[in-house]
Design a protein around this motif. Structure first.
Motif, mmCIF file in Angstrom:
data_model
loop_
_atom_site.group_PDB
_atom_site.id
_atom_site.type_symbol
_atom_site.label_atom_id
_atom_site.label_comp_id
_atom_site.label_asym_id
_atom_site.label_seq_id
_atom_site.Cartn_x
_atom_site.Cartn_y
_atom_site.Cartn_z
ATOM 1 N N SER A 39 0.817 -1.217 0.000
ATOM 2 C CA SER A 39 0.000 0.000 0.000
ATOM 3 C C SER A 39 0.847 1.260 0.000
ATOM 4 O O SER A 39 0.347 2.349 -0.309
ATOM 5 N N LEU A 76 0.720 3.287 -3.167
ATOM 6 C CA LEU A 76 -0.391 4.235 -3.306
ATOM 7 C C LEU A 76 -0.167 5.484 -2.467
ATOM 8 O O LEU A 76 -0.551 6.585 -2.874
ATOM 9 N N TYR A 105 2.147 7.641 -4.455
ATOM 10 C CA TYR A 105 1.483 8.210 -5.626
ATOM 11 C C TYR A 105 0.533 9.338 -5.233
ATOM 12 O O TYR A 105 0.610 10.453 -5.774
ATOM 13 N N ILE A 107 -4.498 3.908 3.898
ATOM 14 C CA ILE A 107 -4.619 3.004 2.749
ATOM 15 C C ILE A 107 -4.153 1.622 3.170
ATOM 16 O O ILE A 107 -3.027 1.462 3.664
ATOM 17 N N SER A 133 -9.646 -5.247 -5.638
ATOM 18 C CA SER A 133 -8.214 -5.566 -5.750
ATOM 19 C C SER A 133 -7.971 -7.014 -6.156
ATOM 20 O O SER A 133 -6.921 -7.576 -5.866
ATOM 21 N N LEU A 180 -3.450 -3.387 -7.448
ATOM 22 C CA LEU A 180 -3.704 -2.034 -6.945
ATOM 23 C C LEU A 180 -4.083 -1.061 -8.053
ATOM 24 O O LEU A 180 -4.161 0.144 -7.822
ATOM 25 N N ALA A 232 -7.295 0.818 -7.298
ATOM 26 C CA ALA A 232 -7.046 1.768 -6.216
ATOM 27 C C ALA A 232 -6.297 2.985 -6.739
ATOM 28 O O ALA A 232 -6.537 4.126 -6.303
ATOM 29 N N MET A 233 -5.384 2.765 -7.686
ATOM 30 C CA MET A 233 -4.674 3.871 -8.325
ATOM 31 C C MET A 233 -5.665 4.763 -9.076
ATOM 32 O O MET A 233 -5.569 6.000 -9.033
ATOM 33 N N CYS A 251 -7.432 6.965 -6.677
ATOM 34 C CA CYS A 251 -6.589 8.131 -6.351
ATOM 35 C C CYS A 251 -6.677 9.170 -7.462
ATOM 36 O O CYS A 251 -6.732 10.386 -7.195
#
Length: 279
Positions: free
Chosen positions: A142, A145, A148, A185, A231, A240, A243-244, A247
């Motif tokens: 995680s 993320l 990022y 996260i 995921s 991920l 999840a990216m 974001c």
């Protein structure tokens, strides 16, 4: 009581058609995370609405929520070696891998977008804008993320702090209060440190946004806002990519709503890039 026990206990209270769906879930629960409600309805020769109604009768807000809950059980049962062995069986050649990965990533992204609540996205953005300081916390995979999201937020405002290890976690979290924001996260396998950070922030009355894979996640319950990202993966760890994308949704909406607020900072950053010959 886990989900399967809950379904078994309540099955006697269901209608005849709902019992058929519930029994199918109990007998095929390992496959449910990879099947759509349409596919299940087709297998049982009933309507999709019957599958969705049964899901809600069993206590879930939606079919994807049921899928996420069952996926969590599967992930807790499987070791990395188990997942590696599954990968070798499922992906015999590169052509098959490409097709399956495309399908799975499309499904992850679709589930993530469908599960996204615009009100929660908007509230998260308001939290970020109004917070005195924003802490973005995540360990192990995680941390990718965290870097990022934290890196891109830091380009707009200097009040961002990334935490991806335990060196100063307790001291940092203890300094939080209701004027700050914690973005936590965590994806399987969940880390105790991230959970600890969330509960400490809760004690400090700090607003918490959790980015995770399901409502059964250990960081979901104490959070003020939960943003879910599917995921599922065909290899030994979690994917991920969705999840990216989540974001990216936050960053895009933030710059759309508050581009004037961050314009000066971005202009100064561009000058630094030119001065340092970064392009």
């Amino acid at each position: 009581m886990d989900i399967l026990e809950q379904i078994s206990k309540n099955i006697s209270n269901l209608s005849k058609k709902q019992k058929v769906v519930a029994k199918y879930i109990l007998e095929n629960w390992k496959n449910i995370p990879h099947q759509s409600s349409v596919e299940i309805a087709k297998n049982l020769e009933i309507s999709q609405s019957s599958v969705i109604r049964t899901t809600k009768t069993l206590g879930f807000n939606s079919f994807p929520e049921l899928q996420n809950a069952l996926h969590l059980i599967i992930q807790r049962q499987l070791s990395f070696v188990d997942r590696l062995e599954q990968t070798e069986v499922v992906n015999p050649n590169i052509e098959t891998t490409l097709l399956k990965i495309r399908h799975l990533q499309e499904m992850n992204l679709r589930q993530t977008i469908n599960a996204s609540n615009p009100k929660h996205i908007r509230q998260t953005i308001e939290y970020i804008v109004n917070a005195r300081k924003v802490y973005v916390v995540g360990m192990r995979s995680s941390a990718t993320l965290v870097h990022y999201l934290g890196f891109n937020l830091n380009m707009m405002t200097k009040k961002i702090k990334q935490i991806t290890n335990d060196y100063s976690l307790l001291e940092d979290i203890r300094s939080l209060d209701k004027q700050d924001l914690l973005i936590a996260i965590s994806f399987p396998r969940y880390t105790q440190l991230t959970k600890t950070a969330v509960y400490l922030a809760k004690e400090q009355q700090c607003p918490i946004v959790a980015i995770t894979d399901c409502l059964s996640s250990p960081i979901a319950k104490p959070a003020d806002i939960v943003l879910l990202a599917a995921s599922k993966s065909l290899y030994f760890n979690q994917s991920l990519s969705a999840a990216m994308a989540l974001c990216d949704i936050l960053l895009t909406q933030l710059t759309t709503d508050y581009h004037q607020l961050y314009r000066q900072g971005m202009e100064e950053l561009e000058k630094d890039y030119e001065r340092l010959n970064i392009f």
